[in-house]
Design a protein around this motif. Structure first.
Motif, mmCIF file in Angstrom:
data_model
loop_
_atom_site.group_PDB
_atom_site.id
_atom_site.type_symbol
_atom_site.label_atom_id
_atom_site.label_comp_id
_atom_site.label_asym_id
_atom_site.label_seq_id
_atom_site.Cartn_x
_atom_site.Cartn_y
_atom_site.Cartn_z
ATOM 1 N N PRO A 76 31.770 -71.011 -0.720
ATOM 2 C CA PRO A 76 32.603 -70.925 0.320
ATOM 3 C C PRO A 76 34.008 -69.902 0.156
ATOM 4 N N SER A 77 34.452 -69.828 -1.044
ATOM 5 C CA SER A 77 35.319 -68.730 -1.210
ATOM 6 C C SER A 77 34.924 -67.319 -1.204
ATOM 7 N N ARG A 78 33.958 -67.067 -1.982
ATOM 8 C CA ARG A 78 33.160 -65.659 -1.645
ATOM 9 C C ARG A 78 32.678 -65.422 -0.421
ATOM 10 N N GLU A 79 32.230 -66.470 0.284
ATOM 11 C CA GLU A 79 31.901 -66.308 1.672
ATOM 12 C C GLU A 79 32.912 -65.890 2.641
ATOM 13 N N ALA A 80 33.940 -66.631 2.505
ATOM 14 C CA ALA A 80 35.190 -66.371 3.317
ATOM 15 C C ALA A 80 35.625 -64.954 3.089
ATOM 16 N N ALA A 81 35.828 -64.688 1.760
ATOM 17 C CA ALA A 81 36.058 -63.352 1.409
ATOM 18 C C ALA A 81 35.221 -62.175 1.966
ATOM 19 N N TRP A 82 34.013 -62.456 1.891
ATOM 20 C CA TRP A 82 33.086 -61.325 2.482
ATOM 21 C C TRP A 82 33.151 -61.353 4.043
ATOM 22 N N THR A 257 17.195 -37.379 10.760
ATOM 23 C CA THR A 257 17.768 -36.663 9.225
ATOM 24 C C THR A 257 17.987 -37.789 8.410
ATOM 25 N N GLU A 258 18.384 -39.069 8.952
ATOM 26 C CA GLU A 258 18.608 -40.278 8.310
ATOM 27 C C GLU A 258 17.565 -40.488 7.155
ATOM 28 N N ALA A 259 16.201 -40.199 7.648
ATOM 29 C CA ALA A 259 14.955 -40.402 6.772
ATOM 30 C C ALA A 259 15.240 -39.726 5.408
ATOM 31 N N ARG A 260 15.928 -38.732 5.318
ATOM 32 C CA ARG A 260 16.178 -37.934 3.881
ATOM 33 C C ARG A 260 17.083 -38.898 3.015
ATOM 34 N N HIS A 261 17.603 -39.803 3.475
ATOM 35 C CA HIS A 261 18.809 -40.542 2.788
ATOM 36 C C HIS A 261 18.695 -41.928 2.792
ATOM 37 N N THR A 262 17.639 -42.325 1.974
ATOM 38 C CA THR A 262 17.600 -43.779 1.794
ATOM 39 C C THR A 262 18.448 -44.208 0.746
ATOM 40 N N VAL A 263 18.904 -45.627 0.805
ATOM 41 C CA VAL A 263 19.853 -45.934 -0.286
ATOM 42 C C VAL A 263 19.612 -47.351 -0.618
ATOM 43 N N MET A 264 19.831 -47.947 -1.780
ATOM 44 C CA MET A 264 19.627 -49.378 -2.238
ATOM 45 C C MET A 264 20.937 -50.061 -1.915
ATOM 46 N N THR A 265 20.902 -51.090 -1.085
ATOM 47 C CA THR A 265 22.254 -51.852 -0.693
ATOM 48 C C THR A 265 22.100 -53.352 -0.845
ATOM 49 N N ARG A 266 22.991 -54.017 -1.137
ATOM 50 C CA ARG A 266 22.871 -55.560 -1.145
ATOM 51 C C ARG A 266 23.829 -56.262 0.085
ATOM 52 N N ALA A 267 24.450 -55.187 0.778
ATOM 53 C CA ALA A 267 25.529 -55.488 1.571
ATOM 54 C C ALA A 267 24.852 -56.276 2.965
ATOM 55 N N ILE A 268 23.643 -55.773 3.376
ATOM 56 C CA ILE A 268 22.933 -56.354 4.471
ATOM 57 C C ILE A 268 22.652 -57.744 4.315
ATOM 58 N N SER A 269 22.006 -58.145 3.239
ATOM 59 C CA SER A 269 21.333 -59.392 3.020
ATOM 60 C C SER A 269 21.714 -60.262 1.724
ATOM 61 N N GLY A 270 22.200 -59.545 0.850
ATOM 62 C CA GLY A 270 22.643 -60.205 -0.255
ATOM 63 C C GLY A 270 21.846 -59.843 -1.524
ATOM 64 N N ARG A 271 20.562 -59.265 -1.369
ATOM 65 C CA ARG A 271 19.608 -58.931 -2.260
ATOM 66 C C ARG A 271 19.349 -57.326 -2.206
ATOM 67 N N PRO A 272 19.116 -56.463 -3.330
ATOM 68 C CA PRO A 272 18.852 -55.209 -3.181
ATOM 69 C C PRO A 272 17.830 -54.790 -2.306
ATOM 70 N N ALA A 273 17.991 -53.780 -1.505
ATOM 71 C CA ALA A 273 17.124 -53.516 -0.455
ATOM 72 C C ALA A 273 17.261 -51.930 -0.190
ATOM 73 N N ARG A 274 16.022 -51.199 -0.194
ATOM 74 C CA ARG A 274 16.093 -49.750 0.425
ATOM 75 C C ARG A 274 16.125 -49.559 1.877
ATOM 76 N N CYS A 275 17.199 -48.809 2.386
ATOM 77 C CA CYS A 275 17.417 -48.698 3.753
ATOM 78 C C CYS A 275 17.932 -47.411 4.038
ATOM 79 N N PRO A 295 19.795 -65.811 1.293
ATOM 80 C CA PRO A 295 19.677 -65.046 2.557
ATOM 81 C C PRO A 295 21.248 -65.598 3.099
ATOM 82 N N ILE A 296 22.099 -66.074 2.469
ATOM 83 C CA ILE A 296 23.372 -66.363 3.305
ATOM 84 C C ILE A 296 24.191 -65.302 3.707
ATOM 85 N N ALA A 297 24.182 -64.174 2.981
ATOM 86 C CA ALA A 297 24.900 -62.886 3.408
ATOM 87 C C ALA A 297 23.945 -62.345 4.565
ATOM 88 N N TYR A 298 22.611 -62.647 4.665
ATOM 89 C CA TYR A 298 22.099 -62.164 5.929
ATOM 90 C C TYR A 298 22.595 -62.469 7.208
#
Length: 346
Positions: A76-82, A257-275, A295-298
């Motif tokens: 709960p504390s981490r989720e509230a901070a997020w 042009t976004e297609a040239r710049h994929t990145v790995m992120t956890r921010a969207i779902s909580g797990r590393p994913a290329r976007c 998938p709580i972050a999702y």
């Protein structure tokens, strides 16, 4: 494996949850490749409806993909901070963040209703992402006649899959779009590329290997086969097909042009994913608060995307894409399969 499934081509359409549809999977299977649906983001009733729609459109083999992630640990504390860190962005779109976050996807590891559905419907192929089910689930699916495949990112995961009785491996290179299939998302990731991983697994795992990650055309498929793969799995290549569920903003970004710049992120779902790099991935880089478990972050990610879309902003979606995204094409699925086959032959 290809012969057992009756495939004419060593091509598998990746089971992109939220993007793959029964219409897309059926078109791919009818064209002689293997179509897939991802049911990790739905329940047994939703999965049953998708399988029924798919079977109404094809009598060929297909794949059903499941998420086998570890149970999230609520904090709960981490989720509230997020949520606090996301609050200014929600408010910029005239919305408020959720007051609490939920576990929105149930892991197949603990979903008895999904297991009963799969035993009853007997999909020709069942694949797993994020890990492996327990022995009784694997035995039940094999008894039902399902060919079992697991996504792996290194040799240790491949060896675990073989010991568990898995029939084949998807070798997911770091180039791949969408979620990394690591069994433990918090362990060190060797970030192996598709081709080195395929060679390692083809020579040392003892199981058939399907290459996945960055493959967009027939030349890429041919390269994977020469490295020892029996087939190639393509996901980003099929996003532009009219049968996919990708929305217009996602399609537009894929062909910009976004297609040239994929990145790995956890921010969207909580797990590393290329976007595709977008406003959400940029925001995620600036937040110091720890991301809640998948998938709580999702739950927060989906809420923020809905708020942004309601305000006319499309840059907060989960626009998963691999490093080969600049090679994407807009073709009906059957035509794309035919093009891939011709490129392999040429």
């Amino acid at each position: 494996m290809l012969e057992r499934l009756g495939l004419n081509l060593p091509i598998i359409q990746a089971p992109m949850a939220g993007v793959s549809t029964p219409e897309l999977a059926a078109a791919v299977s009818n064209a002689g490749a293997l179509g897939s649906i991802g049911v990790g983001a739905t329940d047994a009733a939703g999965a049953g409806a998708m399988i029924a729609k798919l079977r109404a459109r094809t009598d060929r083999a297909f794949n059903v993909n499941l998420f086998v992630h570890r149970s999230p640990v609520p904090d709960p504390s981490r989720e509230a901070a997020w949520l606090s860190a996301l609050d200014p962005t929600f408010r910029a779109f005239g919305a408020k963040p959720p007051t609490t976050l939920r576990t929105i996807y149930r892991s197949f590891a603990e979903d008895e209703a999904m297991l009963r559905l799969l035993i009853a419907t007997k999909p020709p192929m069942v694949s797993f992402h994020f890990g492996l089910p327990d022995g009784p689930r694997i035995a039940a699916l094999k008894e039902a006649g399902c060919h079992l495949v697991a996504t792996v990112t290194n040799l240790a995961e491949a060896q675990a899959a073989r010991r568990a009785g898995i029939d084949a491996l998807v070798a997911q290179g770091i180039e791949a779009g969408g979620h990394r299939g690591c069994f433990d998302e918090n362990a060190a990731d060797d970030c192996l590329g598709t081709m080195p991983l395929v060679r390692i697994l083809a020579s040392q795992s003892g199981l058939p290997v399907i290459a996945a990650g960055g493959i967009m055309d027939g030349r890429g498929i041919g390269a994977a086969l020469r490295m020892g793969a029996i087939a190639a799995q393509l996901g980003t290549a099929f996003i532009g097909c009219p049968e996919s569920a990708a929305d217009e903003a996602y399609r537009s970004a894929l062909f910009a042009t976004e297609a040239r710049h994929t990145v790995m992120t956890r921010a969207i779902s909580g797990r590393p994913a290329r976007c595709l790099r977008n406003r959400f991935t940029i925001l995620g880089d600036t937040i110091e608060a720890g991301v809640p478990d998948y998938p709580i972050a999702y739950d927060a990610g989906k809420a923020l995307n809905l708020a942004a879309k309601a305000a006319g902003e499309s840059g907060f979606g989960a626009q998963w894409a691999g490093q080969g995204a600049p090679l994407a094409r807009t073709l009906p699925a059957a035509d794309l399969v035919a093009r891939l086959a011709a490129e392999m032959a040429g």
